[in-house]
Enzyme design. Structure first.
Site, PDB file in Angstrom:
ATOM      1  CG  HIS A  37      67.050  80.524  42.094  1.00  0.00           C
ATOM      2  ND1 HIS A  37      66.158  81.561  42.289  1.00  0.00           N
ATOM      3  CD2 HIS A  37      68.221  80.939  42.626  1.00  0.00           C
ATOM      4  CE1 HIS A  37      66.774  82.550  42.917  1.00  0.00           C
ATOM      5  NE2 HIS A  37      68.026  82.186  43.132  1.00  0.00           N
ATOM      6  CG  LEU A  38      73.819  78.872  40.778  1.00  0.00           C
ATOM      7  CD1 LEU A  38      74.260  77.597  40.081  1.00  0.00           C
ATOM      8  CD2 LEU A  38      74.744  80.030  40.447  1.00  0.00           C
ATOM      9  CG  HIS A  39      70.374  75.252  44.596  1.00  0.00           C
ATOM     10  ND1 HIS A  39      69.615  75.219  43.440  1.00  0.00           N
ATOM     11  CD2 HIS A  39      70.425  73.983  45.055  1.00  0.00           C
ATOM     12  CE1 HIS A  39      69.216  73.976  43.213  1.00  0.00           C
ATOM     13  NE2 HIS A  39      69.698  73.202  44.178  1.00  0.00           N
ATOM     14  CD  GLN A  40      79.140  75.846  45.917  1.00  0.00           C
ATOM     15  OE1 GLN A  40      79.633  75.446  44.885  1.00  0.00           O
ATOM     16  NE2 GLN A  40      79.719  76.740  46.693  1.00  0.00           N
TER      17      GLN A  40
END
Length: 197
Positions: free
Chosen positions: A154-157
């Site tokens: 799950h993409l996260h910055q």
């Protein structure tokens, strides 16, 4: 533990025994130059479910939006993305910008998701600046487990506030990070400082 006598007590009675501690070398250890700070609570993270390519399967970034803001440590909710406190922060105020949709790569975001992802990153920096006046920031994404992503599915910055001297002897010498503020308190400060424009 052994004891030995000392001088008179403040009341003038018998000498009070002084404890003599066993040397650290008497305990089981490995001479590798590192001190140990035991953190068994992290085993819940280490042994916990790992997200798969399927949305929701043990994914903390799919689960957080289904909770209240306080329970999920959510700072701000947008239409396509949201901002959440990092449970294992590098510094106080470390937040993550996440899409609601379970995608792993930045290039998989829609144009609307990309626009909001960027806007929320900028708003997070503004909120952190208003709440705690850091001297700088680290912004970044780790794409894939080989690149260091703890939750690669799950993409996260990361938005990490930095202060001069925040890398003191603890992480450098003691291999330990001290965080002086509770996540809930930091979240409340960021919510209060979140830009309204």
């Amino acid at each position: 533990m052994t004891t030995q006598g000392s001088g008179p007590t403040p009341t003038g009675g018998s000498p009070a025994p002084e404890p003599t501690l066993e040397p650290a070398t008497a305990f089981a250890h490995v001479e590798d130059g590192f001190e140990r700070l035991w953190t068994p609570h992290r085993m819940a993270y280490i042994l916990g479910d790992r997200p798969t390519a399927e949305a929701g399967h043990g994914c903390p970034f799919c689960a957080a939006p289904g909770k209240t803001d306080a329970e999920g440590l959510i700072v701000h909710r947008g239409e396509h993305c949201y901002v959440v406190m990092n449970l294992f922060p590098y510094n106080p105020g470390h937040v993550l910008v996440c899409p609601y949709r379970h995608v792993s790569l930045y290039v998989d975001l829609t144009d609307d998701e990309t626009a909001e992802f960027t806007a929320l990153t900028k708003q997070a920096v503004r909120a952190l600046q208003a709440a705690s006046e850091p001297h700088g920031y680290n912004l970044g994404m780790n794409q894939g487990a080989v690149a260091g992503a703890g939750v690669a599915a799950h993409l996260h910055q990361h938005v990490v506030p930095r202060w001069s001297g925040d890398s003191n002897f603890l992480p450098i010498v003691g291999q330990t990070k001290a965080l002086p503020v509770l996540l809930e308190d930091t979240r409340a400060r960021l919510v209060d400082a979140w830009p309204t424009d």
